[in-house]
Design an enzyme around this catalytic site. Sequence first.
Site, PDB file in Angstrom:
ATOM      1  N   GLN A 197      34.152  24.040  79.772  1.00 47.92           N
ATOM      2  CA  GLN A 197      35.199  24.525  79.512  1.00 47.92           C
ATOM      3  C   GLN A 197      34.976  26.145  80.236  1.00 47.92           C
ATOM      4  O   GLN A 197      34.439  26.534  78.928  1.00 47.92           O
ATOM      5  CB  GLN A 197      36.402  24.212  78.318  1.00 47.92           C
ATOM      6  CG  GLN A 197      37.208  25.523  78.231  1.00 47.92           C
ATOM      7  CD  GLN A 197      38.412  25.603  78.897  1.00 47.92           C
ATOM      8  OE1 GLN A 197      38.895  24.356  80.145  1.00 47.92           O
ATOM      9  NE2 GLN A 197      38.520  27.172  79.341  1.00 47.92           N
ATOM     10  N   PRO A 204      40.174  20.926  74.148  1.00 50.44           N
ATOM     11  CA  PRO A 204      40.188  21.788  73.365  1.00 50.44           C
ATOM     12  C   PRO A 204      41.810  22.816  72.842  1.00 50.44           C
ATOM     13  O   PRO A 204      41.938  22.837  72.766  1.00 50.44           O
ATOM     14  CB  PRO A 204      39.281  23.372  73.290  1.00 50.44           C
ATOM     15  CG  PRO A 204      38.653  22.756  74.260  1.00 50.44           C
ATOM     16  CD  PRO A 204      38.894  21.436  74.727  1.00 50.44           C
ATOM     17  N   TYR A 205      42.035  22.583  74.776  1.00 50.29           N
ATOM     18  CA  TYR A 205      43.102  22.931  75.630  1.00 50.29           C
ATOM     19  C   TYR A 205      43.916  21.233  75.759  1.00 50.29           C
ATOM     20  O   TYR A 205      43.753  20.662  75.788  1.00 50.29           O
ATOM     21  CB  TYR A 205      43.197  23.954  76.237  1.00 50.29           C
ATOM     22  CG  TYR A 205      42.344  24.776  75.905  1.00 50.29           C
ATOM     23  CD1 TYR A 205      41.037  25.199  76.043  1.00 50.29           C
ATOM     24  CD2 TYR A 205      43.124  26.000  75.075  1.00 50.29           C
ATOM     25  CE1 TYR A 205      40.438  26.349  76.055  1.00 50.29           C
ATOM     26  CE2 TYR A 205      42.577  26.884  74.674  1.00 50.29           C
ATOM     27  CZ  TYR A 205      40.712  27.206  75.027  1.00 50.29           C
ATOM     28  OH  TYR A 205      40.651  28.500  74.294  1.00 50.29           O
ATOM     29  N   GLY A 206      45.320  21.883  75.883  1.00 48.96           N
ATOM     30  CA  GLY A 206      46.349  20.967  76.685  1.00 48.96           C
ATOM     31  C   GLY A 206      45.945  20.950  78.167  1.00 48.96           C
ATOM     32  O   GLY A 206      46.391  19.738  78.756  1.00 48.96           O
ATOM     33  N   MET A 261      44.091  22.721  81.615  1.00 50.85           N
ATOM     34  CA  MET A 261      42.784  23.645  82.504  1.00 50.85           C
ATOM     35  C   MET A 261      43.529  23.947  83.892  1.00 50.85           C
ATOM     36  O   MET A 261      43.157  22.880  84.475  1.00 50.85           O
ATOM     37  CB  MET A 261      41.289  23.516  81.916  1.00 50.85           C
ATOM     38  CG  MET A 261      41.099  25.145  82.128  1.00 50.85           C
ATOM     39  SD  MET A 261      41.449  27.179  81.510  1.00 50.85           S
ATOM     40  CE  MET A 261      40.874  28.186  83.194  1.00 50.85           C
ATOM     41  N   GLU A 262      43.411  25.404  83.646  1.00 53.54           N
ATOM     42  CA  GLU A 262      44.018  24.991  85.734  1.00 53.54           C
ATOM     43  C   GLU A 262      42.833  25.133  86.542  1.00 53.54           C
ATOM     44  O   GLU A 262      43.256  25.555  87.360  1.00 53.54           O
ATOM     45  CB  GLU A 262      44.547  26.231  85.822  1.00 53.54           C
ATOM     46  CG  GLU A 262      44.403  28.082  85.432  1.00 53.54           C
ATOM     47  CD  GLU A 262      43.872  28.231  83.633  1.00 53.54           C
ATOM     48  OE1 GLU A 262      44.592  27.542  83.252  1.00 53.54           O
ATOM     49  OE2 GLU A 262      44.015  29.124  83.711  1.00 53.54           O
ATOM     50  N   ASN A 263      41.844  24.186  86.320  1.00 49.26           N
ATOM     51  CA  ASN A 263      40.768  24.211  87.315  1.00 49.26           C
ATOM     52  C   ASN A 263      40.788  24.052  88.804  1.00 49.26           C
ATOM     53  O   ASN A 263      42.168  23.244  89.110  1.00 49.26           O
ATOM     54  CB  ASN A 263      39.795  23.516  86.681  1.00 49.26           C
ATOM     55  CG  ASN A 263      39.349  24.018  85.855  1.00 49.26           C
ATOM     56  OD1 ASN A 263      38.992  24.752  85.207  1.00 49.26           O
ATOM     57  ND2 ASN A 263      39.325  22.810  84.306  1.00 49.26           N
ATOM     58  N   GLU A 271      50.001  24.396  84.533  1.00 47.83           N
ATOM     59  CA  GLU A 271      48.876  24.343  85.067  1.00 47.83           C
ATOM     60  C   GLU A 271      48.742  24.252  86.319  1.00 47.83           C
ATOM     61  O   GLU A 271      48.201  24.850  87.648  1.00 47.83           O
ATOM     62  CB  GLU A 271      47.427  22.928  85.564  1.00 47.83           C
ATOM     63  CG  GLU A 271      47.360  22.931  83.273  1.00 47.83           C
ATOM     64  CD  GLU A 271      47.579  23.853  82.811  1.00 47.83           C
ATOM     65  OE1 GLU A 271      47.554  24.112  81.593  1.00 47.83           O
ATOM     66  OE2 GLU A 271      46.655  24.762  83.695  1.00 47.83           O
ATOM     67  N   GLU A 322      49.333  34.314  82.193  1.00 44.44           N
ATOM     68  CA  GLU A 322      49.719  33.227  80.904  1.00 44.44           C
ATOM     69  C   GLU A 322      51.153  33.376  81.248  1.00 44.44           C
ATOM     70  O   GLU A 322      51.973  32.713  81.417  1.00 44.44           O
ATOM     71  CB  GLU A 322      49.318  33.260  79.772  1.00 44.44           C
ATOM     72  CG  GLU A 322      47.822  33.085  79.843  1.00 44.44           C
ATOM     73  CD  GLU A 322      47.739  31.347  80.250  1.00 44.44           C
ATOM     74  OE1 GLU A 322      46.272  30.686  81.245  1.00 44.44           O
ATOM     75  OE2 GLU A 322      48.737  30.310  81.041  1.00 44.44           O
ATOM     76  N   ASP A 336      38.304  34.495  72.705  1.00 46.43           N
ATOM     77  CA  ASP A 336      38.499  33.147  71.569  1.00 46.43           C
ATOM     78  C   ASP A 336      39.680  33.326  70.441  1.00 46.43           C
ATOM     79  O   ASP A 336      40.259  33.115  69.944  1.00 46.43           O
ATOM     80  CB  ASP A 336      37.783  32.457  71.661  1.00 46.43           C
ATOM     81  CG  ASP A 336      37.069  31.436  73.059  1.00 46.43           C
ATOM     82  OD1 ASP A 336      36.380  31.227  73.167  1.00 46.43           O
ATOM     83  OD2 ASP A 336      38.178  31.743  73.742  1.00 46.43           O
TER      84      ASP A 336
HETATM   85  C1  LIG Z   1      45.393  38.901  74.369  1.00 42.90           C
HETATM   86  C2  LIG Z   1      44.429  37.627  75.149  1.00 42.90           C
HETATM   87  C3  LIG Z   1      42.913  37.531  74.875  1.00 42.90           C
HETATM   88  C4  LIG Z   1      41.787  36.487  75.095  1.00 42.90           C
HETATM   89  C5  LIG Z   1      42.756  35.958  76.272  1.00 42.90           C
HETATM   90  C6  LIG Z   1      41.482  35.744  77.202  1.00 42.90           C
HETATM   91  C7  LIG Z   1      41.283  34.037  77.159  1.00 42.90           C
HETATM   92  C8  LIG Z   1      41.453  33.470  76.272  1.00 42.90           C
HETATM   93  C9  LIG Z   1      40.819  32.309  76.064  1.00 42.90           C
HETATM   94  O1  LIG Z   1      40.379  32.224  74.190  1.00 42.90           O
HETATM   95  C10 LIG Z   1      40.948  31.378  76.830  1.00 42.90           C
HETATM   96  C11 LIG Z   1      41.300  30.394  77.101  1.00 42.90           C
HETATM   97  C12 LIG Z   1      42.113  29.090  77.848  1.00 42.90           C
HETATM   98  C13 LIG Z   1      43.237  28.492  77.698  1.00 42.90           C
HETATM   99  C14 LIG Z   1      43.143  27.784  78.460  1.00 42.90           C
HETATM  100  C15 LIG Z   1      44.661  26.625  78.500  1.00 42.90           C
HETATM  101  C16 LIG Z   1      46.041  27.199  77.555  1.00 42.90           C
HETATM  102  O2  LIG Z   1      46.393  28.040  78.756  1.00 42.90           O
HETATM  103  C17 LIG Z   1      46.679  26.386  76.687  1.00 42.90           C
HETATM  104  C18 LIG Z   1      47.143  26.912  75.206  1.00 42.90           C
HETATM  105  C19 LIG Z   1      47.869  25.406  74.570  1.00 42.90           C
HETATM  106  C20 LIG Z   1      47.655  24.112  75.134  1.00 42.90           C
HETATM  107  O3  LIG Z   1      46.946  23.438  74.112  1.00 42.90           O
HETATM  108  O4  LIG Z   1      47.965  23.848  74.815  1.00 42.90           O
HETATM  109 ZN    ZN Z   2      47.660  28.618  81.248  1.00 45.51          ZN
END
Ligand SMILES: CC/C=C\C/C=C\C[C@@H](O)/C=C/C=C/C=C\[C@@H](O)CCCC(=O)O
Ligand code: ZN
Length: 583
Positions: A128, A257-259, A261-263, A287, A309, A366
Amino acid sequence: MARLDPHSYADDTHPRTKTFDWQASVDFAKRVLEAEITLHFAAPASGGPLDLDTRGLHIEAVQDAKGGALAYTLHAADPILGSRLEISVPAGAPSVRIRYRTSPDASALQWLTPEQTLGKQHPYLFSQCQAIHARSILPCQDTPSIRQTYTASLSVPASLRAVMAAAPVAHEVRGDRSVERFEMPQPIPPYLFAFAVGNLASKDLSPRSRVWAEPAQLEAAAWEFEHVEDHLRAAEALFGPYDWDRFDLLVMPPSFPYGGMENPRLTFLTPSLLAGDRSLVNVVAHELAHSWTGNLVTNSTAEHFWLNEGFTVFAERRILEALEGPEMATLHAAIGHQKLQQTFELFAARPELTKLRTQLTGVDPDDAFSIVPYEKGYLFLKALEAAAGRSAFDGLLTKWLGAHRFGAVTTDDFVTLVEREEPGLLARVDAKAWIDSPGLPANYPKPESARLGAVLALAGRVPTAAETKGWGATEWVLYLEAMPRPSSLAICEELDKTYALTKATNPEVLVSWLTLACESGDANVLPRVEELLGQTGRMKYLKPLYRALAGRAETKPLAQSLFAKLRDQYHPIAQQVVSSLLK
Ligand SMILES: CC/C=C\C/C=C\C[C@@H](O)/C=C/C=C/C=C\[C@@H](O)CCCC(=O)O
Ligand SMILES: [Zn+2]
């Protein structure tokens, strides 16, 4: 010397990586990758330093294209950015080659024992990288403003499969090892570098989509995501051609850790989406939408994360509206609005993190992460759509995607395009307040509908059976998220006795209920909370539950003892985030 990104040592006066070749051998016993990477520059170096991002890498050799040693310094680690690898690159050099080893606690990687997988027979490894974890897998210019293509070669135990967010080109078995080769022809930001290794099988869902999972979960996953091609077609009708060839899905272990990830080419999905009723496929729509907003047009740094996002939540709900009707899209927007209000309260001490454009120098992405860029960004785009009209706004979206295809963007790029194409529109919605002020502007477009109003009107009391007739998971989540916190123990007891919420099989309903009950001091749910925290590593669930337990004196010790017991089964990112919120 000019840094491109507050979260990277990449410098715009240094050689720029155009493409890289990565070879790695996966060692499950030592939990390391033995690897070599060759970074090919966009133009021959002019002679001087090249600063790369690394975290926890053990550098063994740095060479030029002919194998000659190059001088380098691995600087002391910064707690957020990791260690700057400074290489002296001779004039005319087309590339540099680095041989290295990753650390067993690489922040991007989770190594699972067989017991932690579904099948219990084989180990599992997955990555991730968003936002700044690619550097714990490979030395690179780890910023979205430098997009890179790559080839990869992964050596794994022959009993396992390797999959990657890239196009597979070869799979060779050599004794007890197999080598899988991949190519990523589209230039990507390093945070979209991704792979997994495990006991994996796949099933086709359409000519351009298949689902990968552990064998015992494959049929359930294929059923849940059977209609992915409908999502693809709806998305292409809205946003234009799909530019990534394949849209494959990988169902991850529960600790993901996430719902989602748009790989690119291979979306990673939490197994908590396998609800058995297709009620959570909005995450797949999300995604998929990233294939345009985020992966094609990419935030240049985490400070413009809302461009990834907020646009993607907007796009996700347009796909949902096309497939399930405007009412369902509005209900999802209403849940997001409820959670956004809760988040503003959580960030009361750090309101600057509730702006759309943030300043994150010295801040770990994070730790700054929340749904603000998602849901406030969505509401900002809804305000623009309402003011411009849907047709004009869709025209703006098309121009935005076309102008910055395979590019990196900032908030100013969006402001410039809108001001050029629709003069005065930004002022009409008070865009400055949306972008650079905390919270929401007074005139924000609150999600509203008759069905929505009927659900929200029940918040504060226990609804009758007649009032909840026809409710699905979405209505239940909206009702539970709208309930006052804390609610009375009498209401919690009656709710659970009447609707058996502690036995809910839909994870969104279950977590919304358990969080409300914990915030209300309902000790009856604690055994189920403890069980759930041991079954998932999705931060969307861990954070509210650990926060709810830690928020009451009588359950704070339980939060700490549970985390001490369970932390090793969580991904390193989740370990860091939950540990921070329990401080
Ligand atoms: C103000 C924003 C600050 C930082 C943002 C940049 C990256 C954040 C880093 O923690 C990565 C996040 C990755 C997220 C991946 C998937 C999410 O879109 C889904 C989250 C919600 C879920 O679990 O459904
Ligand atoms: Zn997203």
